[in-house]
Motif scaffolding. Structure first.
Motif, PDB file in Angstrom:
ATOM      1  N   SER A 157      18.151   9.284 -37.172  1.00 40.50           N
ATOM      2  CA  SER A 157      17.836  10.043 -36.248  1.00 40.50           C
ATOM      3  C   SER A 157      18.162  10.162 -35.007  1.00 40.50           C
ATOM      4  O   SER A 157      17.408  12.155 -34.552  1.00 40.50           O
ATOM      5  N   GLN A 161      18.389  14.650 -35.188  1.00 40.85           N
ATOM      6  CA  GLN A 161      17.655  15.881 -34.793  1.00 40.85           C
ATOM      7  C   GLN A 161      16.063  15.536 -34.355  1.00 40.85           C
ATOM      8  O   GLN A 161      16.013  16.381 -34.044  1.00 40.85           O
ATOM      9  N   LYS A 164      14.640  18.368 -32.201  1.00 35.85           N
ATOM     10  CA  LYS A 164      13.743  19.021 -32.933  1.00 35.85           C
ATOM     11  C   LYS A 164      13.261  18.703 -33.786  1.00 35.85           C
ATOM     12  O   LYS A 164      11.699  19.899 -33.433  1.00 35.85           O
ATOM     13  N   GLN A 165      12.624  17.519 -33.481  1.00 36.63           N
ATOM     14  CA  GLN A 165      11.291  16.941 -33.788  1.00 36.63           C
ATOM     15  C   GLN A 165      10.768  16.815 -33.047  1.00 36.63           C
ATOM     16  O   GLN A 165       9.626  16.744 -32.651  1.00 36.63           O
ATOM     17  N   SER A 168       9.422  20.992 -31.654  1.00 39.95           N
ATOM     18  CA  SER A 168       8.075  21.352 -32.801  1.00 39.95           C
ATOM     19  C   SER A 168       7.144  20.184 -32.867  1.00 39.95           C
ATOM     20  O   SER A 168       6.412  21.196 -32.803  1.00 39.95           O
ATOM     21  N   GLY A 169       6.531  18.770 -32.618  1.00 38.22           N
ATOM     22  CA  GLY A 169       6.158  18.558 -32.816  1.00 38.22           C
ATOM     23  C   GLY A 169       5.365  19.407 -31.263  1.00 38.22           C
ATOM     24  O   GLY A 169       3.952  19.128 -31.898  1.00 38.22           O
ATOM     25  N   PRO A 175       5.858  16.970 -35.658  1.00 32.24           N
ATOM     26  CA  PRO A 175       7.472  16.846 -35.701  1.00 32.24           C
ATOM     27  C   PRO A 175       8.175  17.047 -37.289  1.00 32.24           C
ATOM     28  O   PRO A 175       8.908  17.577 -36.817  1.00 32.24           O
ATOM     29  N   LEU A 176       6.945  17.433 -38.101  1.00 36.14           N
ATOM     30  CA  LEU A 176       8.040  17.260 -39.658  1.00 36.14           C
ATOM     31  C   LEU A 176       7.666  19.214 -39.671  1.00 36.14           C
ATOM     32  O   LEU A 176       8.267  19.798 -40.769  1.00 36.14           O
ATOM     33  N   VAL A 178       9.069  21.851 -38.888  1.00 37.75           N
ATOM     34  CA  VAL A 178      10.444  22.519 -38.355  1.00 37.75           C
ATOM     35  C   VAL A 178      10.134  24.155 -39.189  1.00 37.75           C
ATOM     36  O   VAL A 178      10.752  23.973 -40.114  1.00 37.75           O
ATOM     37  N   MET A 382       8.166   9.434 -32.478  1.00 38.10           N
ATOM     38  CA  MET A 382       8.489   9.514 -34.168  1.00 38.10           C
ATOM     39  C   MET A 382       8.165   7.023 -35.053  1.00 38.10           C
ATOM     40  O   MET A 382       8.066   7.293 -35.534  1.00 38.10           O
ATOM     41  N   SER A 752      12.922  13.043 -26.080  1.00 35.83           N
ATOM     42  CA  SER A 752      13.515  12.315 -26.641  1.00 35.83           C
ATOM     43  C   SER A 752      14.056  11.216 -27.383  1.00 35.83           C
ATOM     44  O   SER A 752      14.436  10.535 -28.700  1.00 35.83           O
TER      45      SER A 752
END
Ligand SMILES: Nc1nc2c(c(=O)[nH]1)N[C@H]1C(S)=C(S)[C@@H](COP(=O)(O)OP(=O)(O)OC[C@H]3O[C@@H](n4cnc5c(=O)[nH]c(N)nc54)[C@H](O)[C@@H]3O)O[C@H]1N2
Ligand SMILES: Nc1nc2c(c(=O)[nH]1)N[C@H]1C(S)=C(S)[C@@H](COP(=O)(O)OP(=O)(O)OC[C@H]3O[C@@H](n4cnc5c(=O)[nH]c(N)nc54)[C@H](O)[C@@H]3O)O[C@H]1N2
Ligand code: SF4
Ligand SMILES: [Mo]
Length: 767
Positions: A157, A161, A164-165, A168-169, A175-176, A178, A382, A752
């Protein structure tokens, strides 16, 4: 809309059609990429795959298949695949096949010794990409994570991505959660750093992505691609723009700047932080970003106007923009634009899919940096540390140094940055276990390899990918070939491994898989207030019963909302097909999927705000503080000098990261490891034949392939090659070089921790 329920005929008669004496046709989902295509396979009486076609009755993939799916038989029965556990003798570096008991016995003895001597943090876990495609990865790997109780958790991960998580989080609280482009309904698609004509799509599950893009054009929509290479996707688009690698955040900010400057914003969802975003965008004028991106100022302005004017529009950005120094900022700006143009959560815009299975139920807003890594103090995201710091954690002495590793379905020597350094780090470990199909560049360092069985022996449900689907859909495939004597499902391998790493033996007469499943089932039923419903769960084994439970408790399920939700609904009416139009509005369980082996259509994406938000404000948070901090770094970087030549990656249609190069029909032709370079650059640098490519991290020598389809100043090398130390005969004959010898693990996207694969400064010279 397709009818979702059939007459309830016996599932097996539907799965197995046109049975003849010697061969039979069977159905299952392709497990190789995110497109989740339905396959129809013909097996002979010896359970060998004779042929594979796309499943035309699958309501989502409608018969689409790619060369990888079509050659799944070669992969499934690869002669170089491991069929028994392997143990390595360190002194002689030789391998022997052993029984499962012996393999687990060695793990049970050696791994707990490492944690006893140095503590739990001394054992690291790396989870590779195929875990996102298997039931074992979705349902049983969490057990292994708990058993190891280590913070040294790493996965693909953070080579993929995670930006993105994280964005989004921070914006949506989970974080899921999306947003994906509503591909089938949008009027305008701006796509950056993705090449779905080769990759078949990512964080956007869309079987026949090429067909869906053609349909967009046919219905009068417009489609723009931003990529430093003129890819097959770019050639299909209405417009293609070259961009300097690593500069997408600037381009996107230029669009945001223009939307504000020209009063083009139409915010339709509840947001906080609008003024902060407006202020943050001020310095990024179209002229300023043009200097950085190579995209002319008037084009930036036109893109903003087009996005604002289109009846519906979606911005979608993938791996080329994630694996970059400002990956999270770029992903954030994608959704900022989707919000500012009124397209977030709106049909034809960027929407939140509804996966049918109950997911992880989070109750608190997402945060990162709850703890940091030992050596570089990089934040967790995460629960994971960046794979870019895995080598540091193994090689740097001190308390908490990793001395043993477990890898499951991963090949980080070829897929993580500074691959050569990681290779050396693995060689330095005291003990290593790998769960993998192959003895390859990574697993060669293991002491024990535990192989999963044939692909056809595994059941399949896409727990991860169906949460990113552009149309709500569900499909379950039972194992097509039973396990033979002495064979073990990957779920059981992981369940037994979880016991072994804690030094435990399975209890006499108890199957470890059943034991853990019963615990999970009891716990889930209890939480849902349905503890008395255990006997109603359907399925041939406890794995299927867990799937049944997750479908029942999921958003379309007959037990949706648990006891409370069911009680509330009972006051009205039962949920199944209430509208009478065939859309499934409830009542989903395993039996429905068994009765519909081609999959069930659960309808187009629905608007889901504010319900899916988990932010403290219960609004979309447009200006998370952590991201504004990184914007300061982005602004400072404007002054930096651009390197003369930079490296990017590329994906090849007949490839899949590092592990499909052993399939004879897939290698050769266009699927070779060559360095794409613009002919002008090749001429200027005197390159033809072999070139030496140098970066801060390493050097490779590779064949150059001049092509006008790449912008000047950029070279491209596919990743996943460099098959020196593997027992995969075909792959070794087509070895190529490891692109990740050149990528540099000292660079990460700050918020991230994601690896940086694109925009790597390189120098080139003739070999
Ligand atoms: N330079 C560069 N590097 C990149 C990328 C890039 O674009 N450029 N892309 C990154 C991305 S997006 C990703 S996802 C990562 C992938 O990174 P990894 O997941 O580390 O690499 P894979 O090559 O997918 O390795 C998969 C491994 O799983 C094994 N395997 C396959 N199927 C199964 C199974 O069913 N069970 C088990 N137990 N094992 C299985 C294979 O034999 C192989 O060893 O690579 C990243 N690396
Ligand atoms: N055939 C095949 N399919 C695959 C895989 C595979 O290896 N082979 N891997 C699977 C996996 S693990 C994943 S994550 C997905 C990824 O799926 P995609 O995100 O579609 O990945 P790519 O095809 O690598 O496309 C990335 C594009 O980004 C471009 N790019 C590079 N740098 C930049 C940049 O700085 N800015 C912009 N705008 N573009 C840039 C590259 O030229 C490339 O065309 O594919 C999956 N599907
Ligand atoms: S596109 Fe992906 S899911 Fe579909 S057949 Fe090809 S590899 Fe399989
Ligand atoms: Mo990936």
């Amino acid at each position: 809309m397709r009818k979702c329920f059939t007459s309830g005929a016996d599932a097996r008669s539907l799965v197995m059609t046109h049975a003849t004496d010697s061969s039979r046709n069977l159905l299952r989902t392709c497990p190789l990429c995110e497109a989740v295509c339905g396959l129809e396979l013909t097996l002979d009486s010896g359970d060998h795959i004779k042929s594979i076609r796309g499943d035309h009755a699958d309501p989502f993939s409608r018969g689409f298949i790619c060369p990888k799916g079509a050659t799944l038989g070669h992969l499934d029965e690869d002669p170089d695949r491991l069929t028994a556990p392997m143990i390595r003798d360190r002194a002689s570096n030789t391998w022997r096949a052993v029984s499962w008991d012996e393999a687990f016995g060695v793990i049970r003895e050696r791994l707990p010794q490492v944690s006893a001597a140095y503590g739990n943090q001394a054992v690291g876990l790396y989870l590779g990409n195929p875990n996102a495609h298997t039931i074992a990865g979705a349902l049983y790997v969490p057990l292994l994570i708990r058993a190891l109780a280590t913070r040294n958790l790493f996965s693909a991960s953070t080579a993929d991505q995670m930006p993105k998580q994280v964005s989004s989080g921070l914006m949506f609280g989970d974080p899921l959660t999306v947003a994906v482009p509503d591909l089938d309904r949008t009027d305008y698609l701006l796509m950056l750093g993705a090449n779905p004509l080769e990759s078949n799509g990512s964080l956007c599950t869309a079987p026949d992505f090429p067909g869906r893009l053609k349909a967009l054009k046919q219905r009068g929509g417009r489609f723009v691609v931003v990529d430093p290479r003129r890819t097959r996707t770019a050639k299909l688009a209405d417009e293609h723009l070259f961009i300097r690698p690593g500069s997408d955040a600037y381009l996107l900010f230029g669009i945001v700047h223009t939307l504000f400057a020209e009063n083009l914003t139409t915010v339709r969802v509840g947001v906080s932080g609008l003024d902060e975003v407006r202020a943050a965008a001020v310095p990024f004028t179209p002229e300023v970003v043009a200097g950085r991106t190579g995209v002319p100022a008037e084009t930036v302005i036109r893109l903003a106007r087009e996005l604002a004017a289109a009846p519906t529009a979606a911005v979608y950005a993938r791996i080329g923009t994630c694996t970059a120094e400002f990956g999270t900022v770029a992903q954030w700006l994608v959704d900022v634009i989707n919000v500012l143009t009124g397209n977030l959560d709106s049909p034809g815009g960027a929407m939140f899919p509804t996966g049918a299975a109950l997911g992880i139920v989070r109750t608190r807003p997402f945060r990162t940096a709850r703890w940091t890594s030992r050596v570089r103090e990089l934040p967790e995201a995460m629960g994971e540390f960046p794979v870019a710091t895995l080598a540091d954690e193994i090689l740097t002495p001190g308390e908490g140094q990793i001395r043993a590793m477990v890898t499951v379905a991963g090949n980080p020597v070829l897929s993580a940055p500074s691959g050569a350094r990681l290779d050396a780090a693995f060689a330095d470990l005291e003990f290593m276990v790998s769960v993998d199909r192959y003895l390859n560049e990574t697993t060669r360092h293991a002491d024990v390899i535990l192989p999963p069985p044939r692909i056809l022996q595994a059941p399949h449900y896409d727990f991860a990918l169906l949460n990113f689907a552009v149309h709500n859909y569900a499909r379950y495939s039972r194992p097509l070939v039973p396990l033979g004597a002495g064979e073990m499902s990957e779920a059981e391998v992981i369940a037994r491994l979880a016991l072994a790493v804690s030094g435990q033996e399975p209890q006499e007469g108890l199957d470890p898989l059943t034991v853990v499943d019963e615990i999970v089932i009891a716990g889930t039923l209890h939480k849902a207030g349905l503890a008395d419903r255990r006997a109603e769960l359907l399925g041939d084994d406890t794995t299927e019963q867990r799937i049944d439970l997750m479908l029942r408790l999921g958003p379309f399920g007959e037990w949706a909302g648990g006891a409370q939700g069911m009680a509330a609904r009972a006051l009205n009416e039962p949920p199944s097909d209430a509208a009478g139009d065939g859309t499934l509005s409830g009542g989903l369980n395993l039996q429905v999927l068994l009765d519909n082996p081609h999959g069930v259509d659960l309808g187009p994406l629905q608007s889901r705000l504010p319900g899916v938000l988990l932010t403290a404000s219960r609004q979309v948070e447009l200006a998370p503080a952590q991201l504004l901090e990184d914007v300061a770094r982005l602004r400072d970087r404007l002054a930096a000098e651009a390197p003369e030549m930079v490296l990017v990656g590329r994906r090849q249609l007949r490839s899949n990261n590092s592990w499909l190069h052993n399939v004879p029909p897939l290698v050769g032709g266009s699927n070779r490891c060559t360095l794409h370079i613009n002919p002008e650059d090749a001429l200027r640098l005197g390159l033809n034949g072999l070139a030496v490519v140098k970066s801060a991290a390493g050097t490779v020598t590779v064949e150059v392939e001049p092509t006008a389809d790449i912008m000047p100043g950029v070279v491209s090398l596919p990743h996943g090659w460099g098959h020196g130390d593997s027992t995969q005969q075909v792959a070794r004959a087509h070895a190529g070089v490891n692109a990740n010898v050149l990528t540099d693990d000292s660079l990460v996207d700050a918020p991230s921790g994601n690896a940086v694969f694109n925009g790597v400064p390189v120098t080139l010279s003739p070999a």
